[in-house]
Design a protein around this motif. Structure first.
Motif, PDB file in Angstrom:
ATOM      1  N   THR A 109      45.682  39.885  31.757  1.00  0.00           N
ATOM      2  CA  THR A 109      46.819  40.288  32.580  1.00  0.00           C
ATOM      3  C   THR A 109      48.068  39.506  32.249  1.00  0.00           C
ATOM      4  O   THR A 109      49.135  39.840  32.730  1.00  0.00           O
ATOM      5  N   ASN A 115      41.543  30.579  35.964  1.00  0.00           N
ATOM      6  CA  ASN A 115      40.439  31.512  35.739  1.00  0.00           C
ATOM      7  C   ASN A 115      39.640  31.720  37.016  1.00  0.00           C
ATOM      8  O   ASN A 115      38.432  31.529  37.063  1.00  0.00           O
ATOM      9  N   ASP A 117      39.649  34.307  40.733  1.00  0.00           N
ATOM     10  CA  ASP A 117      40.200  35.533  41.295  1.00  0.00           C
ATOM     11  C   ASP A 117      39.627  35.729  42.686  1.00  0.00           C
ATOM     12  O   ASP A 117      38.650  35.089  43.063  1.00  0.00           O
ATOM     13  N   TYR A 338      43.543  38.714  51.604  1.00  0.00           N
ATOM     14  CA  TYR A 338      42.681  38.092  50.603  1.00  0.00           C
ATOM     15  C   TYR A 338      42.056  36.787  51.105  1.00  0.00           C
ATOM     16  O   TYR A 338      41.304  36.150  50.372  1.00  0.00           O
ATOM     17  N   LYS A 361      42.549  43.550  43.002  1.00  0.00           N
ATOM     18  CA  LYS A 361      42.221  42.131  43.035  1.00  0.00           C
ATOM     19  C   LYS A 361      43.501  41.327  43.208  1.00  0.00           C
ATOM     20  O   LYS A 361      44.592  41.771  42.846  1.00  0.00           O
ATOM     21  N   SER A 363      44.559  38.807  41.563  1.00  0.00           N
ATOM     22  CA  SER A 363      45.211  38.510  40.282  1.00  0.00           C
ATOM     23  C   SER A 363      46.145  39.634  39.845  1.00  0.00           C
ATOM     24  O   SER A 363      47.202  39.385  39.261  1.00  0.00           O
ATOM     25  N   GLN A 364      45.760  40.874  40.143  1.00  0.00           N
ATOM     26  CA  GLN A 364      46.598  42.008  39.747  1.00  0.00           C
ATOM     27  C   GLN A 364      47.899  42.038  40.536  1.00  0.00           C
ATOM     28  O   GLN A 364      48.961  42.319  39.994  1.00  0.00           O
TER      29      GLN A 364
END
Length: 391
Positions: A109, A115, A117, A338, A361, A363-364
């Motif tokens: 992304t 790392n 999420d 979240y 998610k 992260s998106q």
């Protein structure tokens, strides 16, 4: 395509597009619009003096292409474009959803995130029965929860709690037993009350209500945010009490945002009529109006018709909609959905426009926020999120 409500239909197409369930016609529609917008820089705010020109150009370009291809009913497409052009955030939204689609299918992304999420929220809540018993409502909960005194409480697979009066003769007319349903951060739930009223609870919210409505009114207590579709009963008005506010209705659709850590209560009417009152004053709302009330007992009730209804109920329709929204307010929504802890100590002065499914998610969503602002996010152990301004 069949007749539809334009704004709702546009939202549905966007959701289907992002989830990979859109038809070929719908995908083509989004692609046409995206490709045209992609020829110009619309990632930031569109100046007012250029907005009308851009809207006209957008429509003419799509109109010419569709007319030439004869793929669509032009009147139907015009409904989409006219709705989109009426929203200041549309340019960002179409690019936003297209980029979101690209991100979801990409192996990286490019977001400056650890790392780690966080998955989106889901249908989960805790039900407290009148006898004090607590029932966890999630995918593993049995369908039949309770069946006493002629009242059945059941759960559906799609996250819905239903109260059904099976035998009116067995129902205790003096029944004053209360139940409470609470959603945590990262949770949402729908409930159908004994009178048929439907309630959607947002994350970090609670609703207290009677197992059966007796007497001359129906009354519930709300903390947090909920969308109501009240069953009509002219002889027994429905009351929603939150903080120092009372909302009275006979049968209508409305949204109340009354989180404990907010300084105001926002009540938005979509259909019907409601009366809002506190110790200071009372107001009657018409469809399309919103009442904003301070949390103090003597706060005034301010009514406005300058409100985007889609923004107010986006959460109920499975979307985040950021319409010139401050970064702090964006992050508050992400924190609740979240279930992350956010450091608000050094936020830049930024505002956002766009739309993204709540099924994304974390992260998106963060990647999209990074792309449209000079900031990056750091997600660490313990689901702690920090905002860092780029130098």
């Amino acid at each position: 395509m069949s007749a539809f409500k334009p704004k709702n239909e546009l939202n549905d197409i966007i959701k289907r597009y992002l989830s990979g369930k859109a038809s070929a016609e719908e995908i083509s529609f989004i692609d046409e619009y995206y490709n045209f917008l992609g020829k110009r820089d619309v990632s930031g705010q569109v100046p007012n003096e250029e907005l009308q020109f851009l809207e006209d150009q957008n429509f003419r370009a799509i109109q010419n292409k569709i007319t030439a291809d004869k793929k669509y009913n032009l009147n139907t497409v015009y409904k989409y474009i006219s709705i989109a052009a009426a929203l200041v955030l549309v340019c960002g939204s179409i690019l936003f959803l297209k980029d979101q689609k690209i991100l979801s299918s990409s192996s990286t992304t490019k977001a400056k995130i650890e790392n780690l999420d966080v998955l989106p929220g889901s249908d989960k809540a805790i039900l407290t029965l009148a006898n004090g018993k607590k029932v966890v409502l999630d995918a593993n909960t049995a369908a039949n929860i309770s069946d006493t005194k002629g009242i059945s409480i059941s759960k559906t697979e799609d996250g819905k709690l239903i109260y059904t009066v099976l035998n009116h003769q067995l129902v205790d007319k003096e029944n004053n037993a209360f139940n409470t349903i609470e959603t945590p951060n990262g949770g949402q739930y729908q409930i159908v009350l004994p009178d048929g009223t439907k309630v959607w609870l947002n994350a970090a919210s609670s609703l207290k209500y009677s197992e059966v409505f007796v007497g001359n009114e129906r009354s519930v207590q709300l903390t947090g945010e909920a969308y109501f579709e009240v069953a009509k009963n002219k002889t027994k008005p429905f009351h929603v009490r939150s903080k120092n506010q009372d909302v009275e209705v006979l049968g209508t659709h409305f949204n109340i945002n009354s989180y404990m850590d907010d300084k105001t209560i926002k009540t938005t009417l979509l259909e019907g009529s409601i009366k809002i009152s506190n110790q200071k004053s009372n107001k009657t709302l018409k469809p399309g109006e919103q009442a904003v009330t301070g949390i103090a007992e003597n706060a005034f009730i301010h009514v406005s018709n300058d409100v985007d209804l889609d923004d107010e109920v986006a959460w109920k329709n499975g979307l985040f909609r950021f319409n010139d929204l401050e970064l702090r307010d964006v992050l508050i929504q992400l924190e609740r959905w979240y279930d992350v802890k956010i450091d608000y100590s050094s936020l830049p002065n930024k505002r956002y426009n766009g739309m993204v499914p709540r099924t994304s998610k974390l992260s998106q969503v963060l990647a999209m926020l990074e792309k449209t602002g000079n900031i990056k996010f750091q997600l660490t152990e313990g689901k702690r999120l920090k905002v860092i301004s780029k130098i």
